[in-house]
Motif scaffolding. Sequence first.
Motif, PDB file in Angstrom:
ATOM      1  N   GLY A 108      53.576  32.363  34.461  1.00  0.00           N
ATOM      2  CA  GLY A 108      53.357  30.953  34.753  1.00  0.00           C
ATOM      3  C   GLY A 108      51.888  30.666  35.013  1.00  0.00           C
ATOM      4  N   GLU A 109      51.553  29.396  35.145  1.00  0.00           N
ATOM      5  CA  GLU A 109      50.144  29.015  35.322  1.00  0.00           C
ATOM      6  C   GLU A 109      49.536  29.574  36.600  1.00  0.00           C
ATOM      7  OE1 GLU A 109      49.204  24.915  34.866  1.00  0.00           O
ATOM      8  OE2 GLU A 109      50.219  24.720  32.922  1.00  0.00           O
ATOM      9  N   GLY A 114      44.531  34.032  40.093  1.00  0.00           N
ATOM     10  CA  GLY A 114      44.090  35.361  40.490  1.00  0.00           C
ATOM     11  C   GLY A 114      43.148  36.036  39.512  1.00  0.00           C
ATOM     12  N   LYS A 115      42.674  35.287  38.535  1.00  0.00           N
ATOM     13  CA  LYS A 115      41.806  35.896  37.532  1.00  0.00           C
ATOM     14  C   LYS A 115      40.447  36.286  38.112  1.00  0.00           C
ATOM     15  CE  LYS A 115      44.640  35.702  34.045  1.00  0.00           C
ATOM     16  NZ  LYS A 115      45.178  36.950  33.460  1.00  0.00           N
ATOM     17  N   LYS A 116      39.958  37.445  37.647  1.00  0.00           N
ATOM     18  CA  LYS A 116      38.663  37.951  38.088  1.00  0.00           C
ATOM     19  C   LYS A 116      37.643  37.820  36.958  1.00  0.00           C
ATOM     20  CE  LYS A 116      41.058  41.296  41.024  1.00  0.00           C
ATOM     21  NZ  LYS A 116      41.304  42.730  41.314  1.00  0.00           N
ATOM     22  N   ASP A 190      44.621  40.720  35.646  1.00  0.00           N
ATOM     23  CA  ASP A 190      43.347  40.452  36.318  1.00  0.00           C
ATOM     24  C   ASP A 190      42.308  39.808  35.412  1.00  0.00           C
ATOM     25  OD1 ASP A 190      44.271  41.484  38.707  1.00  0.00           O
ATOM     26  OD2 ASP A 190      43.385  43.460  38.413  1.00  0.00           O
ATOM     27  N   ALA A 191      42.349  40.099  34.115  1.00  0.00           N
ATOM     28  CA  ALA A 191      41.266  39.688  33.209  1.00  0.00           C
ATOM     29  C   ALA A 191      41.317  38.198  32.903  1.00  0.00           C
ATOM     30  CB  ALA A 191      41.336  40.492  31.922  1.00  0.00           C
ATOM     31  N   ALA A 192      40.142  37.645  32.624  1.00  0.00           N
ATOM     32  CA  ALA A 192      40.039  36.235  32.235  1.00  0.00           C
ATOM     33  C   ALA A 192      39.827  36.076  30.736  1.00  0.00           C
ATOM     34  CB  ALA A 192      38.893  35.562  32.986  1.00  0.00           C
ATOM     35  N   LEU A 193      39.125  37.033  30.114  1.00  0.00           N
ATOM     36  CA  LEU A 193      38.826  36.972  28.686  1.00  0.00           C
ATOM     37  C   LEU A 193      39.250  38.279  28.018  1.00  0.00           C
ATOM     38  CD1 LEU A 193      35.198  35.471  28.749  1.00  0.00           C
ATOM     39  CD2 LEU A 193      37.345  34.233  28.428  1.00  0.00           C
ATOM     40  N   PHE A 194      39.622  38.175  26.748  1.00  0.00           N
ATOM     41  CA  PHE A 194      39.991  39.354  25.964  1.00  0.00           C
ATOM     42  C   PHE A 194      39.151  39.394  24.699  1.00  0.00           C
ATOM     43  CE2 PHE A 194      42.272  41.761  22.791  1.00  0.00           C
ATOM     44  CZ  PHE A 194      42.728  42.860  23.502  1.00  0.00           C
ATOM     45  N   THR A 213      49.783  36.452  29.298  1.00  0.00           N
ATOM     46  CA  THR A 213      49.324  36.783  30.646  1.00  0.00           C
ATOM     47  C   THR A 213      48.115  35.933  31.069  1.00  0.00           C
ATOM     48  OG1 THR A 213      48.077  38.625  29.654  1.00  0.00           O
ATOM     49  CG2 THR A 213      50.189  39.151  30.677  1.00  0.00           C
ATOM     50  N   GLY A 214      47.871  34.836  30.371  1.00  0.00           N
ATOM     51  CA  GLY A 214      46.838  33.901  30.792  1.00  0.00           C
ATOM     52  C   GLY A 214      45.418  34.358  30.547  1.00  0.00           C
ATOM     53  N   VAL A 215      45.235  35.258  29.568  1.00  0.00           N
ATOM     54  CA  VAL A 215      43.897  35.726  29.199  1.00  0.00           C
ATOM     55  C   VAL A 215      43.499  35.031  27.904  1.00  0.00           C
ATOM     56  CG1 VAL A 215      42.452  37.753  28.833  1.00  0.00           C
ATOM     57  CG2 VAL A 215      44.564  37.965  30.154  1.00  0.00           C
TER      58      VAL A 215
END
Length: 291
Positions: A108-109, A114-116, A190-194, A213-215
Amino acid sequence: MKYVTEYHNSILLMERTFSRHYWKWLAQQSETSLRTKALARVRLIMYPLWLIHCRRAVLDNFLANYRVANALVLLSKHEIPEIQKLTDMDLARCKVINNPLSWEKIEGEQILDGKKKQVLIVSRLYNPEKRLDRAMKIWKILAKRGLTDWQLIIVGAGVHEAYLKTLSCEPGLKNVVFTGRQAPYPYYRDAALFMMTSAVEGWGLTLTESMQTGVVPIAFDSYPALHDIITDRYDGCIIPDDDLEAYANCMEELMCNPEERERIARNGLVSCRRFEINIIVEQWATLIESL
């Protein structure tokens, strides 16, 4: 008896993996034997002839499967134009069913809270296909621009691990972590970008894993199925192939603009539902029942 075959990769796999760049790279590696270097140089000289042979062999393999099948399943509709560049054969029995998501759960959003400041790569460390040396060059460009508060985490193992670790120790490269072979899910959380820098993929499950997973996934426009997965600037970012500056520009924008980064990530959480397992299974069932 009905036969269904599946071409579970890209028709471009061989020529994109073993490109001119690959043979040049191989000839320049210090650990490469003299015999292998000589072979690489010959391949460079003979590359146009090798490419003709390669395309013929790949097409023969594809057609051998196609001719015996009532249906041949491709991962992407964008593969069909690439195949038709090699043959004028009618491809009416080609069907398209995408890969399903790796995991049943789509976050979910709230996961975005919690993104680092982490950029993730999940990959086999095989440089000709995955081109992770490009990732190191892009990371160096970002470091020169002062974006040194982010971390690059590389999850995976492979034959070029030592080579890539050597690159990561070059002056100007900071905050690069190799984890080895690990279960990747906690790193996605944890990640913000892939980052994907591959020369070619059949599908690219790590992109849909990122989306669920919101990345935010960022990839070179280097293979057909990418356009089944990502709509540029909506649920991910597509970069002109091998344009390292453009890739770095995109990453810099998303690193410095959390609102835009989260907008794309939220879209990805919704967009990836196209590939839920029940939807893909239904497509397979429909195909089989139609034969």
